[in-house]
Write an enzyme that holds these catalytic residues in place. Structure first.
Site, PDB file in Angstrom:
ATOM      1  N   LYS A  11     -36.674 -21.545   1.242  1.00 42.58           N
ATOM      2  CA  LYS A  11     -36.263 -22.006  -0.087  1.00 42.58           C
ATOM      3  C   LYS A  11     -35.964 -20.800  -0.965  1.00 42.58           C
ATOM      4  CE  LYS A  11     -39.286 -22.241  -2.907  1.00 42.58           C
ATOM      5  NZ  LYS A  11     -39.534 -21.554  -4.153  1.00 42.58           N
ATOM      6  N   PRO A 100     -41.078 -14.958   5.634  1.00 43.10           N
ATOM      7  CA  PRO A 100     -42.257 -14.249   5.125  1.00 43.10           C
ATOM      8  C   PRO A 100     -43.112 -15.161   4.248  1.00 43.10           C
ATOM      9  CG  PRO A 100     -40.283 -12.905   4.853  1.00 43.10           C
ATOM     10  CD  PRO A 100     -39.818 -14.271   5.265  1.00 43.10           C
ATOM     11  N   ALA A 102     -46.063 -15.841   1.167  1.00 42.91           N
ATOM     12  CA  ALA A 102     -46.416 -15.303  -0.150  1.00 42.91           C
ATOM     13  C   ALA A 102     -45.315 -14.388  -0.666  1.00 42.91           C
ATOM     14  CB  ALA A 102     -47.750 -14.551  -0.081  1.00 42.91           C
ATOM     15  N   GLY A 104     -42.145 -15.884  -2.191  1.00 43.60           N
ATOM     16  CA  GLY A 104     -41.173 -16.563  -3.038  1.00 43.60           C
ATOM     17  C   GLY A 104     -40.076 -17.274  -2.284  1.00 43.60           C
ATOM     18  N   GLY A 106     -40.868 -19.995  -0.166  1.00 46.79           N
ATOM     19  CA  GLY A 106     -41.345 -21.331   0.173  1.00 46.79           C
ATOM     20  C   GLY A 106     -41.729 -21.541   1.619  1.00 46.79           C
ATOM     21  N   GLY A 108     -44.644 -21.816   3.199  1.00 48.23           N
ATOM     22  CA  GLY A 108     -45.623 -22.878   3.376  1.00 48.23           C
ATOM     23  C   GLY A 108     -45.136 -24.221   2.878  1.00 48.23           C
ATOM     24  N   SER A 109     -44.410 -24.221   1.764  1.00 47.22           N
ATOM     25  CA  SER A 109     -43.882 -25.472   1.205  1.00 47.22           C
ATOM     26  C   SER A 109     -42.877 -26.117   2.147  1.00 47.22           C
ATOM     27  CB  SER A 109     -43.219 -25.204  -0.152  1.00 47.22           C
ATOM     28  OG  SER A 109     -44.143 -24.700  -1.078  1.00 47.22           O
ATOM     29  N   SER A 110     -42.025 -25.307   2.749  1.00 51.37           N
ATOM     30  CA  SER A 110     -41.024 -25.841   3.670  1.00 51.37           C
ATOM     31  C   SER A 110     -41.672 -26.401   4.929  1.00 51.37           C
ATOM     32  CB  SER A 110     -40.004 -24.760   4.032  1.00 51.37           C
ATOM     33  OG  SER A 110     -39.163 -24.484   2.938  1.00 51.37           O
ATOM     34  N   ASP A 140     -43.657 -27.208  -4.868  1.00 47.36           N
ATOM     35  CA  ASP A 140     -42.336 -26.998  -4.263  1.00 47.36           C
ATOM     36  C   ASP A 140     -42.060 -27.927  -3.084  1.00 47.36           C
ATOM     37  OD1 ASP A 140     -41.840 -25.012  -6.069  1.00 47.36           O
ATOM     38  OD2 ASP A 140     -42.141 -23.351  -4.686  1.00 47.36           O
TER      39      ASP A 140
END
Length: 288
Positions: A11, A100, A102, A104, A106, A108-110, A140
């Site tokens: 993201k 990568p 942490a 920016g 996303g 983990g969110s993705s 997110d």
């Protein structure tokens, strides 16, 4: 047992405005989220009927730093979804990390969005419930369920999908290696004036570049105070031939550059990689 192999795209926040703060401590934001071909890959296996749901597991492979296998966005999504599963079962997830963490982008969110999308479809869970689950996992995650260009408001729950994406899709992502930022920590340092809410309309979609040049990332200067190297990354991206927009994504530390052609994007990625071996560099395409 049923098995699924799915992608969780990176993201990118093309802009991010902080417009208010709730009494609960959550910041209200506005932003334009897009997703890239750079992806994590998930293997999701759903056990047979009457499997022990508390045996569900998550395994991460290729992550640049250790992730707790019990407390993460994927496990949280799985546990919430299991409450709405039509049968008692267990889920095992294997995540190959290419995005990568942490940073920016996303990551983990993705991952969580891909799990919500896949299991929600399998178990025919109502979309309203899926949206609630996604938001419960993380701000997110709702946007990451569909992974399509979207204008985001609130804490991440108000989504307006982009009908016409009028930007080049050639992107170079850059991140200083071994540098990470905590999203809550960056947001906690936002003490300045809030941005005025944007009146989103179809007119903005007609010339997204013009619209984006009137926006910014309100967290960028805060992130630079933690990691000054971010400023160098942005200026390096801006200096490349064909660069039309460069800034930090999300709460950092990754930055993006949009380029006018695939050729210039590839050349920029090669050039930056050679000059800055301590930076992670990725040439990719946006999904539209």
């Amino acid at each position: 047992m049923k098995s699924f192999c799915v992608k969780a795209p990176a993201k990118i926040n093309l802009f991010l405005h902080v417009v208010d703060k709730k009494e609960t401590g959550y910041h209200l934001i506005e932003g334009l989220f897009v997703f890239a071909n750079l992806s994590n890959f998930l293997e999701i296996k759903v056990g047979e009927k009457d499997s022990r749901y508390d045996n569900s597991t998550v395994e991460f492979i290729n992550s640049e730093s250790k992730i707790n296998n019990q407390y993460n966005t994927v496990m949280k999504a799985v546990n919430l979804l299991l409450r709405h599963a039509p049968v008692r079962t267990k889920v095992t997830v294997k995540v190959v990390k290419n995005i990568p963490i942490a940073a920016g982008l996303g990551s983990g969110s993705s991952d969580a969005g891909a799990v919500v999308r896949t299991l929600g479809k399998l178990w025919e869970i109502d979309r309203t419930i899926l949206n609630e689950i996604a938001l419960n996992v993380g701000a997110d995650v709702p946007a990451s369920v569909d992974s399509k260009p979207v204008f985001v408001r609130g804490i991440g729950e108000e989504l307006c999908h982009i009908k016409k994406f009028s930007l080049p899709t050639n992107v170079v992502l850059v991140k200083p290696k071994k540098r990470f930022l905590s999203t809550p920590e960056v947001f906690s340092k936002h003490e300045g004036k809030f941005s005025e809410p944007i009146k989103w309309s179809d007119d903005a979609e007609k010339d997204l570049l013009k619209f984006l040049k009137e926006t910014r990332n309100d967290l960028q200067e805060i992130a630079i105070s933690f990691v000054p190297e971010i400023k160098d990354v942005i200026s390096t991206l801006k200096s490349q031939e064909g660069s039309i927009l460069s800034r930090m994504s999300g709460s950092g530390v990754s930055c993006f550059g949009i380029f006018d052609s695939e050729e210039n994007a590839k050349a920029a990625a090669v050039n930056i990689g050679k000059k800055q071996p301590e930076w992670w560099v990725c040439n990719t395409q946006l999904i539209v």
